[in-house]
Design an enzyme around this catalytic site. Structure first.
Site, PDB file in Angstrom:
ATOM      1  N   CYS A 160     -19.615 -18.820 -50.522  1.00  0.00           N
ATOM      2  CA  CYS A 160     -20.287 -19.921 -51.230  1.00  0.00           C
ATOM      3  C   CYS A 160     -20.664 -19.477 -52.643  1.00  0.00           C
ATOM      4  O   CYS A 160     -21.173 -18.381 -52.848  1.00  0.00           O
ATOM      5  CB  CYS A 160     -21.537 -20.350 -50.467  1.00  0.00           C
ATOM      6  SG  CYS A 160     -22.331 -21.779 -51.234  1.00  0.00           S
TER       7      CYS A 160
ATOM      8  N   CYS B 281     -28.465 -18.755 -53.119  1.00  0.00           N
ATOM      9  CA  CYS B 281     -29.666 -18.883 -52.270  1.00  0.00           C
ATOM     10  C   CYS B 281     -30.004 -17.514 -51.653  1.00  0.00           C
ATOM     11  O   CYS B 281     -29.199 -16.947 -50.906  1.00  0.00           O
ATOM     12  CB  CYS B 281     -29.434 -19.920 -51.183  1.00  0.00           C
ATOM     13  SG  CYS B 281     -28.693 -21.452 -51.828  1.00  0.00           S
TER      14      CYS B 281
ATOM     15  N   CYS C 216     -29.467 -16.545 -47.939  1.00  0.00           N
ATOM     16  CA  CYS C 216     -28.286 -17.018 -47.202  1.00  0.00           C
ATOM     17  C   CYS C 216     -27.180 -15.977 -47.040  1.00  0.00           C
ATOM     18  O   CYS C 216     -26.675 -15.421 -48.026  1.00  0.00           O
ATOM     19  CB  CYS C 216     -27.719 -18.255 -47.875  1.00  0.00           C
ATOM     20  SG  CYS C 216     -26.394 -18.991 -46.890  1.00  0.00           S
TER      21      CYS C 216
ATOM     22  N   CYS D 198     -23.902 -31.198 -35.487  1.00  0.00           N
ATOM     23  CA  CYS D 198     -24.150 -31.029 -36.919  1.00  0.00           C
ATOM     24  C   CYS D 198     -23.141 -30.048 -37.514  1.00  0.00           C
ATOM     25  O   CYS D 198     -23.060 -28.894 -37.095  1.00  0.00           O
ATOM     26  CB  CYS D 198     -25.575 -30.518 -37.120  1.00  0.00           C
ATOM     27  SG  CYS D 198     -25.965 -30.286 -38.847  1.00  0.00           S
TER      28      CYS D 198
ATOM     29  N   CYS E 297     -23.986 -35.351 -37.682  1.00  0.00           N
ATOM     30  CA  CYS E 297     -24.772 -34.879 -38.817  1.00  0.00           C
ATOM     31  C   CYS E 297     -23.879 -33.924 -39.612  1.00  0.00           C
ATOM     32  O   CYS E 297     -23.050 -33.226 -39.032  1.00  0.00           O
ATOM     33  CB  CYS E 297     -26.015 -34.145 -38.323  1.00  0.00           C
ATOM     34  SG  CYS E 297     -26.989 -33.428 -39.670  1.00  0.00           S
TER      35      CYS E 297
ATOM     36  N   CYS F 180     -32.067 -35.762 -42.964  1.00  0.00           N
ATOM     37  CA  CYS F 180     -32.600 -34.571 -42.296  1.00  0.00           C
ATOM     38  C   CYS F 180     -32.936 -33.601 -43.423  1.00  0.00           C
ATOM     39  O   CYS F 180     -32.037 -33.137 -44.129  1.00  0.00           O
ATOM     40  CB  CYS F 180     -31.549 -33.989 -41.363  1.00  0.00           C
ATOM     41  SG  CYS F 180     -32.032 -32.408 -40.657  1.00  0.00           S
TER      42      CYS F 180
ATOM     43  N   ARG G 140     -38.121 -30.442 -36.411  1.00  0.00           N
ATOM     44  CA  ARG G 140     -37.245 -29.515 -35.670  1.00  0.00           C
ATOM     45  C   ARG G 140     -37.680 -28.072 -35.845  1.00  0.00           C
ATOM     46  O   ARG G 140     -37.779 -27.557 -36.963  1.00  0.00           O
ATOM     47  CB  ARG G 140     -35.785 -29.671 -36.100  1.00  0.00           C
ATOM     48  CG  ARG G 140     -34.855 -28.747 -35.290  1.00  0.00           C
ATOM     49  CD  ARG G 140     -33.370 -28.977 -35.528  1.00  0.00           C
ATOM     50  NE  ARG G 140     -33.037 -30.360 -35.328  1.00  0.00           N
ATOM     51  CZ  ARG G 140     -32.482 -31.139 -36.252  1.00  0.00           C
ATOM     52  NH1 ARG G 140     -32.173 -30.646 -37.424  1.00  0.00           N
ATOM     53  NH2 ARG G 140     -32.219 -32.395 -35.989  1.00  0.00           N
TER      54      ARG G 140
HETATM   55  N1  SAM Z   1     -24.357 -25.205 -48.178  1.00  0.00           N
HETATM   56  C1  SAM Z   1     -25.101 -26.347 -47.853  1.00  0.00           C
HETATM   57  C2  SAM Z   1     -26.429 -26.388 -48.569  1.00  0.00           C
HETATM   58  O1  SAM Z   1     -27.032 -25.345 -48.766  1.00  0.00           O
HETATM   59  O2  SAM Z   1     -26.864 -27.487 -48.924  1.00  0.00           O
HETATM   60  C3  SAM Z   1     -25.317 -26.538 -46.371  1.00  0.00           C
HETATM   61  C4  SAM Z   1     -25.519 -25.360 -45.456  1.00  0.00           C
HETATM   62  S1  SAM Z   1     -26.962 -24.363 -45.718  1.00  0.00           S
HETATM   63  C5  SAM Z   1     -26.631 -22.973 -44.732  1.00  0.00           C
HETATM   64  C6  SAM Z   1     -28.245 -25.285 -44.901  1.00  0.00           C
HETATM   65  C7  SAM Z   1     -29.633 -24.728 -44.850  1.00  0.00           C
HETATM   66  O3  SAM Z   1     -29.698 -23.652 -43.930  1.00  0.00           O
HETATM   67  C8  SAM Z   1     -30.255 -24.165 -46.092  1.00  0.00           C
HETATM   68  O4  SAM Z   1     -30.719 -25.146 -46.973  1.00  0.00           O
HETATM   69  C9  SAM Z   1     -31.404 -23.354 -45.533  1.00  0.00           C
HETATM   70  O5  SAM Z   1     -32.563 -24.155 -45.419  1.00  0.00           O
HETATM   71  C10 SAM Z   1     -30.906 -22.963 -44.142  1.00  0.00           C
HETATM   72  N2  SAM Z   1     -30.670 -21.503 -44.049  1.00  0.00           N
HETATM   73  C11 SAM Z   1     -29.635 -20.818 -44.561  1.00  0.00           C
HETATM   74  N3  SAM Z   1     -29.751 -19.503 -44.331  1.00  0.00           N
HETATM   75  C12 SAM Z   1     -30.910 -19.334 -43.647  1.00  0.00           C
HETATM   76  C13 SAM Z   1     -31.607 -18.191 -43.128  1.00  0.00           C
HETATM   77  N4  SAM Z   1     -31.136 -16.968 -43.289  1.00  0.00           N
HETATM   78  N5  SAM Z   1     -32.769 -18.402 -42.476  1.00  0.00           N
HETATM   79  C14 SAM Z   1     -33.259 -19.648 -42.328  1.00  0.00           C
HETATM   80  N6  SAM Z   1     -32.650 -20.760 -42.798  1.00  0.00           N
HETATM   81  C15 SAM Z   1     -31.500 -20.611 -43.453  1.00  0.00           C
HETATM   82  C1  DTB Z   2     -31.291 -26.277 -41.173  1.00  0.00           C
HETATM   83  O1  DTB Z   2     -32.379 -26.650 -41.664  1.00  0.00           O
HETATM   84  N1  DTB Z   2     -31.107 -25.153 -40.516  1.00  0.00           N
HETATM   85  C2  DTB Z   2     -29.718 -24.997 -40.101  1.00  0.00           C
HETATM   86  C3  DTB Z   2     -29.117 -26.354 -40.519  1.00  0.00           C
HETATM   87  N2  DTB Z   2     -30.177 -26.982 -41.237  1.00  0.00           N
HETATM   88  C4  DTB Z   2     -27.842 -26.428 -41.214  1.00  0.00           C
HETATM   89  C5  DTB Z   2     -29.048 -23.799 -40.636  1.00  0.00           C
HETATM   90  C6  DTB Z   2     -29.768 -22.511 -40.311  1.00  0.00           C
HETATM   91  C7  DTB Z   2     -28.910 -21.419 -40.798  1.00  0.00           C
HETATM   92  C8  DTB Z   2     -29.410 -20.062 -40.403  1.00  0.00           C
HETATM   93  C9  DTB Z   2     -28.550 -18.979 -40.905  1.00  0.00           C
HETATM   94  C10 DTB Z   2     -27.148 -18.990 -40.377  1.00  0.00           C
HETATM   95  O2  DTB Z   2     -26.935 -19.122 -39.146  1.00  0.00           O
HETATM   96  O3  DTB Z   2     -26.218 -18.817 -41.170  1.00  0.00           O
HETATM   97 FE1  SF4 Z   3     -24.282 -21.809 -50.074  1.00  0.00          FE
HETATM   98 FE2  SF4 Z   3     -25.887 -20.755 -48.261  1.00  0.00          FE
HETATM   99 FE3  SF4 Z   3     -26.929 -21.818 -50.462  1.00  0.00          FE
HETATM  100 FE4  SF4 Z   3     -25.791 -23.444 -48.600  1.00  0.00          FE
HETATM  101  S1  SF4 Z   3     -27.623 -22.190 -48.351  1.00  0.00           S
HETATM  102  S2  SF4 Z   3     -25.512 -23.514 -50.829  1.00  0.00           S
HETATM  103  S3  SF4 Z   3     -24.149 -22.077 -47.845  1.00  0.00           S
HETATM  104  S4  SF4 Z   3     -25.573 -20.011 -50.377  1.00  0.00           S
END
Ligand code: SAM
Ligand code: DTB
Ligand code: SF4
Length: 342
Positions: free
Chosen positions: A59, A63, A66, A103, A134, A194, A266
């Site tokens: 990506c 973030c 992430c 989702c 979703c 959501c 959630r």
């Molecule tokens: N890439 C898209 C975005 O960021 O809009 C969708 C997928 S992203 C993984 C969705 C959400 O997962 C993020 O906004 C964040 O709130 C959550 N998330 C990602 N990594 C996480 C982590 N290590 N622990 C908790 N929540 C996480």
């Molecule tokens: C949300 O609030 N939590 C989910 C979903 N929306 C997409 C994602 C959590 C991701 C946790 C880290 C991972 O598994 O990569």
């Molecule tokens: Fe990319 Fe992860 Fe950020 Fe979603 S949360 S935009 S997958 S870096």
């Protein structure tokens, strides 16, 4: 009873009000959250969503939490967009295991037109398998949101993640306003929203209050509010973040419940390392939705058997979309009667 604890649907929350909720004695906060929960929801029903990463890693965004950002070496193998048939199979498995919503998550900044057409087909398949749908695909334009709606999408997940003030310490490649714009496009297309955030990024209690206040003061409350506990993934900048006191996590759930009485709150990422007792406190504080299935997107989630056993021990049951609708109507009718007779 004070205005903040009344369980009214409000969009004019102030920071001192929300901070005061966080500062309540724990028992008072959880008691009032449970009371408001019961006025709006079936007390022992939990909505179950299963996640699938349909496009993993690489990506372009930064973030800091992430594992899927291309900037951090987390050892994750990137994967191209899945085939529609693979998604259909995974959705069928999720349904057989008891999920009611599926989702689909993609590690995009925003989806490309060609990919969106494939994802629209995935949505049609998941919908026709009898699941709520979703997706979480990053930023959307109004036209993209409409394309997803037309394919039968029910919910779009797009989180604010944290407060506007703390946001810049976590993400620099897109702004808070970008996120609000996507939420507006999603609403305008008639999709359910959501939207939630993460606890444990190093934010203050004021940041938590600001996040929840921003969600509650949106023109409409999100139907679904995921509260994630940071999953600390080695290789991300937040790998060494301080642990969250589990009771502070429960407080965030309770405040979300009080601010957004009708939303499904959630209990999201972070359950794998959470004790059954802390999860129970989260349900007591008003959480009524979970991610169900062994995996979130790239990290672990409790085994299905562990969740089944916890639900059995607590007398919790899975909520069907039809039961959710019926309960909402019955409870609201009771609530309105109570309000008019008061
Ligand atoms: N890439 C898209 C975005 O960021 O809009 C969708 C997928 S992203 C993984 C969705 C959400 O997962 C993020 O906004 C964040 O709130 C959550 N998330 C990602 N990594 C996480 C982590 N290590 N622990 C908790 N929540 C996480
Ligand atoms: C949300 O609030 N939590 C989910 C979903 N929306 C997409 C994602 C959590 C991701 C946790 C880290 C991972 O598994 O990569
Ligand atoms: Fe990319 Fe992860 Fe950020 Fe979603 S949360 S935009 S997958 S870096």
């Amino acid at each position: 009873m004070s205005h903040e604890l009344s369980g009214c649907i409000r969009h004019d929350w102030t920071l001192p009000e929300v901070e005061a909720l966080f500062a309540l004695p724990f028992m008072d906060l959880v008691f009032h959250a449970q009371r408001v929960h019961r006025a709006h929801h079936e007390p022992n029903a939990v909505q179950m969503s299963t996640l699938l990463s349909i496009k993993t890693g690489a990506c372009p965004e930064d973030c800091a939490y992430c594992p899927q950002s291309a900037r951090y070496d987390t050892g994750l193998a990137p994967e191209a967009l899945l085939e529609v048939s693979a998604v259909r199979e995974r959705a069928a498995l999720a349904k057989a295991a008891g999920a009611t919503r599926f989702c689909m998550g993609a590690a995009y900044r925003s989806p490309k037109a060609r990919d969106l057409r494939v994802i629209a087909q995935m949505i049609r398949e998941v919908h026709s398998a009898g699941l709520e749908t979703c997706a979480t695909l990053g930023m959307l334009t109004p036209a993209q949101a409409q394309e997803l709606k037309d394919a039968g999408l029910d919910y779009y997940n797009h989180n604010l993640d944290t407060s506007p003030e703390f946001y810049g310490a976590i993400i620099t490649t897109r702004t808070y306003q970008d996120r609000l714009d996507t939420l507006q496009a999603v609403r305008a297309a008639g999709l359910k929203v959501c939207c939630g955030g993460i606890i444990g990024l190093g934010e203050s209690v004021t940041d938590r209050a600001q996040l929840l206040l921003t969600l509650a003061n949106l023109p409409e409350h999100p139907e679904s509010v995921p509260i994630n506990q940071l999953v600390k993934v080695p290789g991300t900048p937040l790998q060494g973040a301080a642990d969250v006191d589990p009771l502070d996590f429960v407080r965030a759930i309770a405040v979300a419940r009080l601010l957004m009485p009708r939303a499904h709150v959630r209990l999201s990422a972070g359950r794998e390392t959470m004790s059954d007792a802390v999860q129970t406190l989260c349900f007591l504080a008003g959480a009524n939705s979970i991610f169900y299935g062994e995996k979130l997107l790239t990290t672990g989630n409790p085994e299905i058997e562990r969740d089944r056993s916890l639900f059995a021990r607590l007398g919790l049951k899975a909520q069907t979309p039809a039961a959710e609708l019926a309960a909402g109507e019955t409870l609201m009718a009771g609530h309105e009667e109570a309000a008019t007779s008061a």
